[in-house]
Every structure is written in structure tokens, then in C-alpha cells.
Write an enzyme that holds these catalytic residues in place. Structure first.
Site, PDB file in Angstrom:
ATOM      1  N   ALA A 167      10.445  -0.013  -2.695  1.00 32.43           N
ATOM      2  CA  ALA A 167      10.676   1.324  -2.125  1.00 32.43           C
ATOM      3  C   ALA A 167      10.505   1.312  -0.612  1.00 32.43           C
ATOM      4  O   ALA A 167      11.352   1.813   0.138  1.00 32.43           O
ATOM      5  CB  ALA A 167       9.728   2.342  -2.762  1.00 32.43           C
ATOM      6  N   TYR A 168       9.411   0.726  -0.154  1.00 31.03           N
ATOM      7  CA  TYR A 168       9.105   0.742   1.280  1.00 31.03           C
ATOM      8  C   TYR A 168      10.086  -0.119   2.075  1.00 31.03           C
ATOM      9  O   TYR A 168      10.667   0.328   3.064  1.00 31.03           O
ATOM     10  CB  TYR A 168       7.676   0.255   1.505  1.00 31.03           C
ATOM     11  CG  TYR A 168       7.282   0.188   2.965  1.00 31.03           C
ATOM     12  CD1 TYR A 168       7.045   1.350   3.689  1.00 31.03           C
ATOM     13  CD2 TYR A 168       7.144  -1.035   3.625  1.00 31.03           C
ATOM     14  CE1 TYR A 168       6.694   1.299   5.033  1.00 31.03           C
ATOM     15  CE2 TYR A 168       6.795  -1.092   4.950  1.00 31.03           C
ATOM     16  CZ  TYR A 168       6.567   0.069   5.657  1.00 31.03           C
ATOM     17  OH  TYR A 168       6.223   0.011   6.982  1.00 31.03           O
TER      18      TYR A 168
END
Length: 230
Positions: free
Chosen positions: A129-130
Site C-alpha cells: 500500500a505504502y
């Protein structure tokens, strides 16, 4: 920047901390304005853009960010993790840039993006996600850079290593790793402001980038081995 004659618009979520910061800078040369907003919230972003429409803007420093370290298999019912991360790390700075570009063109201004050095490296397990969200805005800004420079808008990116802030505290693996102090990160941003160089990255980043290309298969196997061990 408070030590020079300028107008600073400080944007963050916590109004009490903004007021405390403004109070601390009361005797500085700069005029300090504060604006409390959660940049994950679309209504608050729209209100902030309305607020700055009547103000001259010379420099936009994008520093807001959300970090998350979680395996995909623990995220199957957590779609919101990806939505919140992509919103703050990618969609919001794009929207702010689109709103500010006309002003920055008038002032021959400067965009500084505070990014993460790991967007330059091979993907790492648990960081989907990051890493995807930070890489998305990095790619957007790099793609837009020739157009922006043609309009005399300067663009710089700070590819920072770990910085000792609240954002890294939930990740246990980071607790004993070396990290920059916030003042050191601020010095790097100031360096980019003064030199107007296109980027800053640690001296060792090139070595890791090269290793990621040469040993990509080995890196993938190490990630697989880590997952099996876990």
C-alpha cells in the site's frame, strides 16, 4: 524558513499543535498563518483550496504522508487501508498541484515533494500500500516535470531515508534502525530550496538501486524466504 521575511502557511491536522507552533514563532521574521485540515478528507481539501485561491503562492512543500506496513493476506477485508493511503500519498498532492500550478506559473515558483528513498528500490514485502502510493506520486511528478519546467516552475524531490517521527513508531523493525532527526530532514528541504536541484537522495541510494537491478531475482527469493519464516 521562519527566520526570513516570508509568509508561511502551515497546514496540519491538529489545530492545538499548529497554534503552539505559531506561538513559538511569534518573534520570527516570517508572517505565520495556520490552517487545520485532514488532507484525507475531500471536503476539507476543497475548503483549503478555496482558502488559498486568493493568496499568492511561491513554494509548495508536499510533506503529508501515511505509512502502513501490513501483509496483503491480513488486508483482505481492509480495502480502506489502500484507499486512505493512495488518497493522502498520491491523489491529494496531485489535486493540490493542479490547483496551485497557475499560481506557481505566475510566480515562477517551486514544488518540493518530500518522498521516501524506498520508492527508488525494488518492492518490499508488506509494503504494498505504502510503496505503491508513494511511487505513484513520484512518477506523476517526474512525468509532469518537463511541462512544469517549460512554464518556469521548478521541481525538486527529497528521497529521504527513515525520519524519526510518529509515522515510523508502529513499525517495530524501525525502532533500532538509524534515522534522521526532523531538523536534519528540514535542512535537506532547505538545501533543495536554495540550490533548486532536482533531487536529494542519500549517497548509498545508488548502490541499493544498482543492487536491486543486478540481484532482483535474489531479492525476490529473500522476500519469499522471509514470508515462509514468518
Amino acid at each position: 524558513m521562519a527566520d526570513i521575511d516570508c509568509n508561511l502557511i502551515l497546514v496540519a491536522r491538529t489545530v492545538d499543535k499548529l497554534r503552539e507552533l505559531k506561538q513559538r514563532l511569534t518573534m520570527s521574521k516570517a508572517k505565520i498563518d495556520i490552517y487545520a485540515a485532514d488532507l484525507r478528507d475531500q471536503e476539507q481539501i476543497d475548503e483549503f483550496i478555496k482558502y488559498i485561491q486568493n493568496l499568492p503562492v511561491d513554494i509548495f512543500i508536499n510533506n503529508a504522508g501515511k505509512s502502513i506496513c501490513r501483509p496483503v493476506m491480513q488486508s483482505l477485508d481492509r480495502q480502506h487501508d489502500f484507499e486512505r493511503t493512495i488518497k493522502l500519498n498520491y491523489l491529494t498532492p496531485v489535486q493540490l498541484c493542479l490547483a496551485l500550478i497557475p499560481k506557481l506559473q505566475q510566480s515562477k515558483g517551486h514544488i518540493i515533494n518530500v518522498s521516501a528513498v524506498n520508492v527508488l528500490f525494488a518492492p518490499a514485502v508488506n509494503w504494498s500500500a505504502y510503496q505503491a502510493s508513494k511511487t505513484a506520486f513520484d512518477q506523476w511528478l517526474r512525468s509532469a516535470m518537463p511541462e512544469l519546467q517549460n512554464r518556469q516552475i521548478k521541481v525538486s524531490t527529497a528521497y529521504l531515508p527513515l525520519v524519526k517521527t510518529r509515522m515510523i513508531e508502529p513499525t517495530k523493525a524501525y525502532q533500532n534502525l538509524p534515522a534522521l532527526q526532523p531538523k536534519q530532514a528540514a535542512t535537506i528541504i532547505s538545501y533543495l530550496l536554495q540550490t533548486q536541484k532536482r533531487q536529494y537522495k542519500p549517497w548509498w541510494a545508488m548502490i541499493v538501486q544498482l543492487a536491486g537491478v543486478l540481484f532482483n531475482g535474489i531479492w525476490f527469493k529473500l522476500n519469499c524466504y522471509y514470508i515462509k519464516r514468518k
